[in-house]
Scaffold this active site. Sequence first.
Site, PDB file in Angstrom:
ATOM      1  N   ASP A 227       0.534  -1.384  -0.083  1.00 51.89           N
ATOM      2  CA  ASP A 227       0.173   0.063   0.066  1.00 51.89           C
ATOM      3  C   ASP A 227       1.067   1.345   0.159  1.00 51.89           C
ATOM      4  O   ASP A 227       1.983   1.314   0.656  1.00 51.89           O
ATOM      5  CB  ASP A 227      -0.360  -0.089   0.845  1.00 51.89           C
ATOM      6  CG  ASP A 227      -2.339   1.485   1.385  1.00 51.89           C
ATOM      7  OD1 ASP A 227      -2.573   1.222   0.337  1.00 51.89           O
ATOM      8  OD2 ASP A 227      -2.064   1.922   2.020  1.00 51.89           O
ATOM      9  N   GLU A 286       1.044  -0.894  -5.084  1.00 53.85           N
ATOM     10  CA  GLU A 286       0.146   0.136  -5.429  1.00 53.85           C
ATOM     11  C   GLU A 286       1.148   1.541  -5.433  1.00 53.85           C
ATOM     12  O   GLU A 286       1.583   2.575  -4.413  1.00 53.85           O
ATOM     13  CB  GLU A 286      -0.628  -0.165  -3.934  1.00 53.85           C
ATOM     14  CG  GLU A 286      -1.397   1.379  -4.777  1.00 53.85           C
ATOM     15  CD  GLU A 286      -1.936   2.036  -3.318  1.00 53.85           C
ATOM     16  OE1 GLU A 286      -3.336   2.071  -3.404  1.00 53.85           O
ATOM     17  OE2 GLU A 286      -2.178   2.313  -2.371  1.00 53.85           O
TER      18      GLU A 286
END
Length: 559
Positions: A227, A286
Site C-alpha cells: 500500500d 501500489e
Amino acid sequence: MTGHHLAHVPSPADQERDAARRADWWRDAVIYQVYPRSFADSDGDGMGDLPGVRDRLPYLRRLGVDAVWLSPFYASPQADAGYDVADYRAVDPMFGTLADADELIREAHALGLRVIVDLVPNHCSDRHEWFRRALAEGPGSPMRERFHFRPGKGAGGELPPNDWESLFGGPAWTRVTEPDGSAGEWYLHLFAAEQPDFDWEHEAVREEFRSVLRFWLDLGVDGFRVDVAHGLVKAAGLPDIGHSEQLKLLGTKPLPFFDQDGVHEIYRDWRRILDGYEGERIAVAEAWTPTVERSALYLRPDELHQAFNFAYLTTDWDATALREVIDHSLGAMAEVGAPATWVLSNHDVVRHPTRLGGGDPALGLRRARAATLLMLALPGSAYLYQGEELGLPEVTELPDEARQDPAFFRGAGQDGLRDGCRVPLPWSGERPPYGFGPRPGGPSWLPQPEGWVKLTVAAQSGDPDSTLEFYRAALAHRRAHPALGAGSSVTWLDAPAGVLAFRRDATDGSFVCAVNVTGAPLRVPSYGKVLLASAYLEEAGDAGEGFVLPADTTVWWSV
C-alpha cells in the site's frame, strides 16, 4: 457463432496448466482482489470475515483465477477500513483469528491458489503501540523519531510545520496535547489523522517491517500488495508544496512526499528477503507516479515484481488512447524485464461498468465486458476486483448515514464515495443480504440494493448469457490457449478507425483479439475460429466478406 457469445469452453482437464505449479507464476497470473469485510460473512454479524473467504475459495477456483489478494484484515480500530493498522502480526477479531488466516492460506494452496496479503508500511494506526508511546513520552523521545513529529510555525507553534495536505482533506498535520496538558508538536499523516506516517529514515522502522515480512512469509503467504509504495520516503527537510489545490487520492503530480528516489533502497532490501524463501514470493507496488517510466523503476530486477497499471485503469474508452497506453505500458515494463499489469476496478475507484457507461447501465455493462476481454488478452498479469465477474455496478444511492469512507466526513477532500464499490457481494436468495451472511434478512455493513436479485452468483451460475459464466469462459480460455498470458508484446493489425486488433503468437498456436469501441458495427477480417465474444454475434459473414464486429464488443479468435 451467430446469436451467442460463448464458444467451446475448455474442459477441466484442458485447464490443468496451473499457474501455481510454474516458475514465474506471477508473470501472467490472474489475481482476484478480496475485500474481506464485503466478501462473505460466516457468523451473521454483517461483516465479512476470513472464515467466509475460506468457505468461498472453491468458488474462486471454479472462476479460474490464479491468486487471491486480501485487503487488510489486521488488528485495527477501522478508522480507514483496516488501512490503519494497530498490530501487523494480529488478525482483527471482526475478521477472525490468526488460526483462521493460517487455515485460509493452507486451503487456498490445496486448491492451487496463491495468497497475497496487503502490507501497509507508509503509516500505522494512532493506536499502534509505538505511536501511543510516542505521545506519552513527549517531545525529544526516541519513539517520536519513528514518526514525523515537528514543532509548529508561528509565534506559539500554532501553525502546521508546512503546507502539506491530507489526501482525505484538510492539513496533513495534527497538533498533539503533550503529557503536561500543553499544546505541543505536530505529527504528519498523509491520510486520516488516525494514520500517522512512519519515518522510514529510522532504522527501527526498517527492521520492524523486515520482521513483519518474515512473519507472514513464514505463515505461507505468496506475496504482498504494498500500500502507498510510493510514499515511504519524504523529501529532505519536508519542503512546502507551494500550491493550494486539493491533492487527489489517485493523482500523479510530482510531490515531495511521493515517489522519492529513496524508496528504491527499501525495496531492494525487501527483495533479498523475498528471494530467500522458496516458491517465488512476490511484492506488488501500489505506486502512483507521474509517468509509467517512473513506475517501472520499482520493478527493476532487484526490486519489486509488479506494479498496478493505474494509467490503464484511468484510460477513456477510446481506441487511440487505449493503444497508446498499452504500447507505453509494454515498452516501459520491457525496459526493466517486468510484466505489465492490467486492472479496471478496485476498492478505491468507481466500478468500471458504471464508469464506462456514462449513466446508461446497459451500455456500461456491455463496455465493461468488452474491456475485460481486451484486458485478459494482453500480455502480463491481470487483476480482478471482487464482484466484477457478476457485472456489479457502482452503488450510487447509499444513504449518508450508511457511509463509512473517512473522506466522506472531511469537509474538503476526495468525493468520499468509495463505499459504492465496497457493498457486500450477493451470493444467493431473493432479498438482501443475498447470502452474504448465513441468515435471510440478516445484516450487512453496507446496504445492498433491492435490485440485485438477478446478479447473485446463484442466479448467474449455469446461465450461458450471464456475466459470471462469461468470466469463467474467458479465464478458462486464457489458461488453455498457448498464446495468452505471459509475454511482453503484441502485433498490431490493420483495422478500421475505432477498432483495436492485435495478434499474439506461440509455438503451438496464435491468437487474435479485436475490440470495437465505437457505437456502430464495423467489418473486420475473419481471423480464424471464434473462441469467445463479449456480446452476441448476430452476423458473422463468410471469409470473403469479413466479419461484422458489433458495437462496444471484443472478440477472441484462435488462428
